[in-house]
Write an enzyme that holds these catalytic residues in place. Sequence first.
Site, PDB file in Angstrom:
ATOM      1  N   LYS A 216       6.325  -0.415  -0.381  1.00 29.97           N
ATOM      2  CA  LYS A 216       5.638  -1.692  -0.616  1.00 29.97           C
ATOM      3  C   LYS A 216       4.155  -1.598  -0.231  1.00 29.97           C
ATOM      4  O   LYS A 216       3.820  -1.409   0.935  1.00 29.97           O
ATOM      5  CB  LYS A 216       6.288  -2.807   0.210  1.00 29.97           C
ATOM      6  N   GLU A 290       2.543   3.043  12.728  1.00 30.20           N
ATOM      7  CA  GLU A 290       1.113   3.407  12.836  1.00 30.20           C
ATOM      8  C   GLU A 290       0.361   2.084  12.875  1.00 30.20           C
ATOM      9  O   GLU A 290       0.263   1.394  11.861  1.00 30.20           O
ATOM     10  CB  GLU A 290       0.665   4.209  11.611  1.00 30.20           C
ATOM     11  N   CYS A 324      -8.225   1.934  11.019  1.00 28.96           N
ATOM     12  CA  CYS A 324      -7.494   1.754  12.274  1.00 28.96           C
ATOM     13  C   CYS A 324      -8.100   2.596  13.398  1.00 28.96           C
ATOM     14  O   CYS A 324      -8.074   2.208  14.551  1.00 28.96           O
ATOM     15  CB  CYS A 324      -6.044   2.140  12.066  1.00 28.96           C
ATOM     16  N   GLU A 421      -9.067  -5.532  18.379  1.00 30.69           N
ATOM     17  CA  GLU A 421      -9.403  -4.879  17.113  1.00 30.69           C
ATOM     18  C   GLU A 421     -10.056  -5.900  16.178  1.00 30.69           C
ATOM     19  O   GLU A 421      -9.473  -6.943  15.901  1.00 30.69           O
ATOM     20  CB  GLU A 421      -8.129  -4.331  16.470  1.00 30.69           C
TER      21      GLU A 421
HETATM   22  P1  NAP Z   1      -0.387  -6.236   8.364  1.00 30.63           P
HETATM   23  O1  NAP Z   1      -0.745  -7.643   8.181  1.00 30.63           O
HETATM   24  O2  NAP Z   1       0.419  -5.845   9.521  1.00 30.63           O
HETATM   25  O3  NAP Z   1       0.340  -5.797   7.023  1.00 30.63           O
HETATM   26  C1  NAP Z   1       0.775  -4.477   6.781  1.00 30.63           C
HETATM   27  C2  NAP Z   1       1.856  -4.514   5.739  1.00 30.63           C
HETATM   28  O4  NAP Z   1       3.008  -5.160   6.275  1.00 30.63           O
HETATM   29  C3  NAP Z   1       1.480  -5.278   4.481  1.00 30.63           C
HETATM   30  O5  NAP Z   1       2.036  -4.628   3.372  1.00 30.63           O
HETATM   31  C4  NAP Z   1       2.118  -6.634   4.748  1.00 30.63           C
HETATM   32  O6  NAP Z   1       2.383  -7.376   3.598  1.00 30.63           O
HETATM   33  C5  NAP Z   1       3.413  -6.223   5.428  1.00 30.63           C
HETATM   34  N1  NAP Z   1       4.046  -7.248   6.236  1.00 30.63           N
HETATM   35  C6  NAP Z   1       3.553  -8.423   6.668  1.00 30.63           C
HETATM   36  N2  NAP Z   1       4.485  -9.093   7.398  1.00 30.63           N
HETATM   37  C7  NAP Z   1       5.578  -8.316   7.433  1.00 30.63           C
HETATM   38  C8  NAP Z   1       6.866  -8.439   8.038  1.00 30.63           C
HETATM   39  N3  NAP Z   1       7.197  -9.495   8.755  1.00 30.63           N
HETATM   40  N4  NAP Z   1       7.752  -7.430   7.892  1.00 30.63           N
HETATM   41  C9  NAP Z   1       7.434  -6.338   7.178  1.00 30.63           C
HETATM   42  N5  NAP Z   1       6.250  -6.168   6.570  1.00 30.63           N
HETATM   43  C10 NAP Z   1       5.324  -7.138   6.702  1.00 30.63           C
HETATM   44  O7  NAP Z   1      -1.683  -5.310   8.421  1.00 30.63           O
HETATM   45  P2  NAP Z   1      -2.906  -5.325   7.423  1.00 30.63           P
HETATM   46  O8  NAP Z   1      -3.727  -6.524   7.737  1.00 30.63           O
HETATM   47  O9  NAP Z   1      -2.469  -5.121   6.019  1.00 30.63           O
HETATM   48  O10 NAP Z   1      -3.673  -3.994   7.844  1.00 30.63           O
HETATM   49  C11 NAP Z   1      -4.557  -3.951   8.906  1.00 30.63           C
HETATM   50  C12 NAP Z   1      -3.899  -3.380  10.144  1.00 30.63           C
HETATM   51  O11 NAP Z   1      -3.327  -2.125   9.863  1.00 30.63           O
HETATM   52  C13 NAP Z   1      -4.872  -3.136  11.252  1.00 30.63           C
HETATM   53  O12 NAP Z   1      -4.365  -3.628  12.466  1.00 30.63           O
HETATM   54  C14 NAP Z   1      -4.984  -1.625  11.315  1.00 30.63           C
HETATM   55  O13 NAP Z   1      -5.341  -1.115  12.546  1.00 30.63           O
HETATM   56  C15 NAP Z   1      -3.651  -1.192  10.875  1.00 30.63           C
HETATM   57  N6  NAP Z   1      -3.697   0.161  10.314  1.00 30.63           N
HETATM   58  C16 NAP Z   1      -3.205   1.201  11.074  1.00 30.63           C
HETATM   59  C17 NAP Z   1      -3.247   2.500  10.589  1.00 30.63           C
HETATM   60  C18 NAP Z   1      -2.727   3.644  11.398  1.00 30.63           C
HETATM   61  O14 NAP Z   1      -2.519   4.693  10.835  1.00 30.63           O
HETATM   62  N7  NAP Z   1      -2.494   3.475  12.673  1.00 30.63           N
HETATM   63  C19 NAP Z   1      -3.766   2.742   9.329  1.00 30.63           C
HETATM   64  C20 NAP Z   1      -4.252   1.685   8.585  1.00 30.63           C
HETATM   65  C21 NAP Z   1      -4.206   0.381   9.101  1.00 30.63           C
HETATM   66  P3  NAP Z   1       1.251  -8.255   2.879  1.00 30.63           P
HETATM   67  O15 NAP Z   1      -0.018  -8.062   3.595  1.00 30.63           O
HETATM   68  O16 NAP Z   1       1.228  -7.736   1.504  1.00 30.63           O
HETATM   69  O17 NAP Z   1       1.717  -9.677   2.953  1.00 30.63           O
END
Ligand code: NAP
Length: 512
Positions: A216, A290, A324, A421
């Site tokens: 997804k 991650e 990240c 962050e």
């Molecule tokens: P997010 O809001 O946590 O969303 C990540 C993914 O999870 C999206 O596809 C989101 O769907 C989905 N999601 C949302 N709620 C969920 C739930 N209850 N159960 C399962 N999946 C769910 O993060 P983001 O805003 O997209 O990305 C930013 C974050 O990612 C930052 O905190 C960053 O540090 C972290 N990140 C970490 C790494 C690493 O390798 N450590 C790499 C890249 C990013 P939708 O958004 O489509 O609704």
Amino acid sequence: MPVKAKPASRAGKVAKKTMTPATKNNTLKLKFDTSWTYAPAPESKSAAIINKQYDLFIDGKWQKPLSKTFIDTINPATEEKLSEVAVANEADVNKAVVAARNAYEKVWKKIPAKERAKYIFRIARMVQEKARELSIIETLDGGKPIRESRDFDVPTAANHFFYYAGWADKLEYAFPNRKTAPLGVVGQIAPWNFPLLMAAWKIAPALATGNTVVFKPSKTTPLTALKLAEIIEEADLPPGVVNILSGVGSTGDAIVRHPDVNKIAFTGSTEVGKMIQRAIAGTEKKLTLELGGKAANIIFEDAPIDQAVEGVINGIFFNQGHVCCAGSRLYVQESIAKTVIRKLKDRLESLIVGDPLDKNTDIGAINSRQQLETILEYIEIGKKEGAEMYQSSCNLPKKGFFCKPTLFTNVAQSNRIAQEEIFGPVLAILTFRTDDEVIEKANNTPYGLSAGVWTDKGSKVFNMTKRLRAGVVWANTFNKFDPTSPFGGYKESGFGREGGLHGLLPYLSLKG
Ligand code: NAP
Ligand code: MG
């Protein structure tokens, strides 16, 4: 149709540095002559084919969503709609998991590993062949500069497929004297900051180890994953081996909770990561997380300063700070702090902010209105906390979501801008005197994903890397990635490693 050359307000404005005589404290002051600009050099949209609507890719076919729901994905640089994509609900997720299970039992676990490798090599080559189109779509859908999509995201995605294709028939060498077995069906959930790369990062090792996939992408950047689905279809991968479901948070949740999914690989925020961990507690599902980060970039007084300044700029402003492992905290040794801050301010002024499709652009669009609001809120918090803000004097394009590159000085360790962050182009600068002090400060965060050390001395590098609680530590460089190198965090940055030989392990059970 070629994109109209658009001088995005300040886009293209480039600093011509002229030296003025030494000032009284004997530091040279740089002045910027902004009277000329680079001519716009936009990449053409015509090389990218984007459908008006995308269904779900399940069992090797494009299927209408049972949810009957579609959402728009927009270009954050113009706020224009690019396409609409299906939203998978629980029933759609179930359909995909059933397809993945069938493909696993009947085909994928039975075919010889070297045949699996051929499919993955084929995908890698096709990603390379379509690199230009994928880069343009990545930039349109996510807002990152074309230079990054073209030179980093897409080639690194292809490299992940190449690298893991190579491992598929050599698992016995990766884990000598152990018997390896795939886990079965894996559910993978990705964020919006590196959409295609995260898909490659997750799908390639899962396939190489013999698992089938339900993937997804994020709702704001689904298009390159859907393009990857087209590639997978064209590569003739057996139906059901990879299923790609666009959707929203509840789609991810349905994947996480599905009883027939054996493993979840999640990249995203710490908040959602914790929810997933709670959701699968008590089940036999394997999990890798991650999550977020608040990386410290540390500059010692013996460092090559210009190189370090460039590394800090790259570390936090690369991809608008949507990284990240972004170096969002800078610790600079007190004796050189003044010089480093002056150089950083000068460099900030010369960064080109604007049209992400322009090849000159350094900083593109913020991924979504919501993310822009979060960043602006943090900038206000920084000011209220008493830190001193400095922003580039650039003008931002009138439409779209843009943020001026920003730095804060006089930041205290306890300030929220130094602890939380922000995920945007905002740098918090702190100072230190001794090694012990900087180690304590750098490690004083709930996160532990990455860090950077800038010094002339190899011994100091090793001393620091041993003591920094971060999964990746770069020395005299920053934000360097390679498929052969494992990546992952400590503490609230998650657990498990992706990339390299270590990245195979979360997709296998080892026996013997
Ligand atoms: P997010 O809001 O946590 O969303 C990540 C993914 O999870 C999206 O596809 C989101 O769907 C989905 N999601 C949302 N709620 C969920 C739930 N209850 N159960 C399962 N999946 C769910 O993060 P983001 O805003 O997209 O990305 C930013 C974050 O990612 C930052 O905190 C960053 O540090 C972290 N990140 C970490 C790494 C690493 O390798 N450590 C790499 C890249 C990013 P939708 O958004 O489509 O609704
Ligand atoms: Mg979008």
